[in-house]
Design a protein around this motif. Structure first.
Motif, mmCIF file in Angstrom:
data_model
loop_
_atom_site.group_PDB
_atom_site.id
_atom_site.type_symbol
_atom_site.label_atom_id
_atom_site.label_comp_id
_atom_site.label_asym_id
_atom_site.label_seq_id
_atom_site.Cartn_x
_atom_site.Cartn_y
_atom_site.Cartn_z
ATOM 1 N N MET B 1 -39.185 -39.262 2.415
ATOM 2 C CA MET B 1 -38.100 -38.958 3.373
ATOM 3 C C MET B 1 -38.633 -38.020 4.461
ATOM 4 O O MET B 1 -39.167 -36.962 4.158
ATOM 5 N N THR B 2 -38.478 -38.407 5.694
ATOM 6 C CA THR B 2 -38.916 -37.563 6.799
ATOM 7 C C THR B 2 -37.937 -36.413 7.014
ATOM 8 O O THR B 2 -36.733 -36.605 6.984
ATOM 9 N N LYS B 3 -38.480 -35.227 7.227
ATOM 10 C CA LYS B 3 -37.633 -34.064 7.468
ATOM 11 C C LYS B 3 -37.679 -33.686 8.941
ATOM 12 O O LYS B 3 -38.686 -33.867 9.617
ATOM 13 N N ARG B 4 -36.550 -33.200 9.406
ATOM 14 C CA ARG B 4 -36.434 -32.804 10.802
ATOM 15 C C ARG B 4 -35.899 -31.371 10.857
ATOM 16 O O ARG B 4 -35.084 -30.978 10.041
ATOM 17 N N GLN B 5 -36.376 -30.594 11.826
ATOM 18 C CA GLN B 5 -35.821 -29.248 11.988
ATOM 19 C C GLN B 5 -34.465 -29.324 12.681
ATOM 20 O O GLN B 5 -34.307 -30.047 13.656
ATOM 21 N N VAL B 6 -33.515 -28.562 12.155
ATOM 22 C CA VAL B 6 -32.191 -28.492 12.775
ATOM 23 C C VAL B 6 -31.830 -27.026 12.969
ATOM 24 O O VAL B 6 -32.449 -26.133 12.388
ATOM 25 N N PRO B 8 -29.728 -23.977 12.176
ATOM 26 C CA PRO B 8 -28.825 -23.631 11.070
ATOM 27 C C PRO B 8 -27.503 -23.065 11.570
ATOM 28 O O PRO B 8 -27.444 -22.362 12.586
ATOM 29 N N HIS B 9 -26.443 -23.412 10.857
ATOM 30 C CA HIS B 9 -25.113 -22.845 11.100
ATOM 31 C C HIS B 9 -24.342 -22.985 9.799
ATOM 32 O O HIS B 9 -24.050 -24.097 9.390
ATOM 33 N N ARG B 10 -24.046 -21.877 9.149
ATOM 34 C CA ARG B 10 -23.343 -21.909 7.853
ATOM 35 C C ARG B 10 -23.900 -23.043 6.994
ATOM 36 O O ARG B 10 -23.205 -24.023 6.697
ATOM 37 N N PRO B 11 -25.147 -22.967 6.578
ATOM 38 C CA PRO B 11 -25.826 -24.147 6.041
ATOM 39 C C PRO B 11 -25.546 -24.490 4.578
ATOM 40 O O PRO B 11 -25.888 -25.587 4.142
ATOM 41 N N ILE B 12 -24.923 -23.581 3.820
ATOM 42 C CA ILE B 12 -24.760 -23.816 2.378
ATOM 43 C C ILE B 12 -23.385 -24.427 2.080
ATOM 44 O O ILE B 12 -22.368 -23.919 2.547
ATOM 45 N N TYR B 13 -23.345 -25.475 1.277
ATOM 46 C CA TYR B 13 -22.089 -26.039 0.782
ATOM 47 C C TYR B 13 -22.368 -26.842 -0.461
ATOM 48 O O TYR B 13 -23.504 -27.194 -0.725
ATOM 49 N N PRO B 14 -21.317 -27.178 -1.237
ATOM 50 C CA PRO B 14 -19.882 -26.836 -1.074
ATOM 51 C C PRO B 14 -19.590 -25.395 -1.496
ATOM 52 O O PRO B 14 -20.216 -24.884 -2.422
ATOM 53 N N VAL B 167 -16.341 -27.790 2.665
ATOM 54 C CA VAL B 167 -17.601 -28.470 2.969
ATOM 55 C C VAL B 167 -17.649 -28.755 4.464
ATOM 56 O O VAL B 167 -16.956 -29.660 4.954
ATOM 57 N N ASN B 168 -18.406 -27.938 5.178
ATOM 58 C CA ASN B 168 -18.632 -28.225 6.594
ATOM 59 C C ASN B 168 -17.321 -28.432 7.363
ATOM 60 O O ASN B 168 -17.171 -29.398 8.106
#
Lengths: 181, 181
Positions: B1-6, B8-14, B167-168
Motif C-alpha cells: 500500500m502506497t503511503k502519502r503525507q497528509v 494532520p487535523h484531529r487525526p485519532i478516531y473513533p 469519527v471525523n
C-alpha cells in the motif's frame, strides 16, 4: 432510571486503540498496544497524548529517545494488536512475532507499521506523572495515510478505515453512521 | 500500500463523545459537547482529561469552580448531543433547550444528566495549556451508573450502553464484537 454508585475503573469508552512504535538506543524497534490515544491540540499544532505505565518497556524507550509513532490499526490486524499488548519487548521482537512490517519514518527513528492506514510521527514535548500512568505529549511532525483510504479530494474517508474501538477490554467494529434529523 | 503525507487535523478516531456539565457562581448549569474524553489514570486514582478551547463558556466555568461532571451519551440522545455542541451557554440554557434532565450530583455542584447511563463527578486537579486547547485533569470522586446497564454482578454491560463514537465529525454506532481467534 435509578442510578447506582459504582467503583470507577477506566470508565470512558469507546476509545481509539493504537499501536505505538519506539526504538532503543541501537535502533531496535518495539511496539506497544494502547487502549487509547488522545487528540489534545487538534490543529495548531497537532499534539497527541499517550499514557503508559512506568514499568512498561516502551515507557523506557520513549523516555530515552523522546520519539514515537502512533499507528492506527484495522480490523484485519486485530489479532496482532492483542499480541502486541500481551508480550514484552524486553524479551520478544514484536515485529517478528506479529509479522507486522516496519517501514522507515521520515523525521523520527521509530518505524511506521505498513499494515496501519494512518501513521503519526511524534516528537515528545513533555512527560508527566498522572496517577498510575505517565502522560507523554507528542507533537505530530508528519502524518502518513494509505492512498486507499483517501477520497478524490485527498481527505481521509472514514468508511474505508476499517477502524475499531476498544470497549471495556473488547474490540468492537463501527456499525452505522447515525443520521442527523 | 502506497503511503502519502497528509496534513494532520484531529487525526485519532473513533473517540468517546461526552456531555460535560458545569455551573456558574450562582449554580446555573451548562453543558458542553466534547468529541472525546480521555482515561489517563485508570484506577488509583481514576483521572480523566478533557480538552476545551479558552474561548468556550465551559472553560470559564470550570476554571472558576474547578468541578465538572462527564456524562456518557447514548444513541437515543444523539440530537441533543449535537445541539449542546452547536449553541453557547452564554446565551442559552442548554438544559431547557435540549430537554435533558439535571439531577443533583453527590459531591460536586454541576448536575448529572439523567438520560446518560454513566456519570462521573470530577474535581479539577490542574489545568494546562497544550497547543490550541487547555487540558483539565479531573479526579473522579463518584461514578454513577444506571441500574439498567449493570449485569447481575453489578458490572457495566457494554452491550446495554447504546454507546456511540465520534469519527471525523460524525457519530457512529458500535457494530459487533471482534472475536478472538
Amino acid at each position: 432510571m435509578t442510578k447506582r454508585q459504582v467503583t470507577p475503573h477506566r470508565p470512558i469508552y469507546p476509545t481509539p486503540a493504537g499501536l505505538v512504535t519506539s526504538v532503543d538506543a541501537d535502533g531496535r524497534p518495539n511496539i506497544i498496544t494502547l487502549g487509547e490515544v488522545f487528540n489534545i491540540s487538534i490543529a495548531r499544532p497537532v499534539i497527541l497524548g499517550i499514557a503508559i505505565r512506568k514499568e512498561r518497556y516502551s515507557h523506557q524507550l520513549i523516555s530515552e529517545t523522546r520519539e514515537y509513532v502512533v499507528n492506527l490499526p484495522t480490523q484485519e490486524i486485530a489479532e496482532q494488536v492483542w499480541y502486541c499488548g500481551s508480550v514484552s519487548g524486553r524479551s520478544v521482537d514484536k515485529f517478528s512475532g506479529s509479522g507486522l512490517t516496519p517501514v522507515p519514518a521520515q523525521r523520527v527513528r521509530p518505524p511506521l507499521i505498513a499494515e496501519c492506514p494512518i501513521n503519526l510521527e511524534c516528537k515528545v514535548l513533555g512527560v508527566q506523572e498522572i496517577g498510575d500512568h505517565d502522560l507523554f505529549l507528542g507533537e505530530v511532525v508528519v502524518q502518513h495515510a494509505d492512498e486507499g483510504i483517501l477520497d478524490q479530494a485527498g481527505r481521509i474517508s472514514v468508511g474505508k478505515l476499517c477502524a475499531f474501538a476498544f470497549v471495556n477490554g473488547e474490540f468492537w467494529t463501527l456499525g452505522r453512521k447515525i443520521p442527523r434529523t
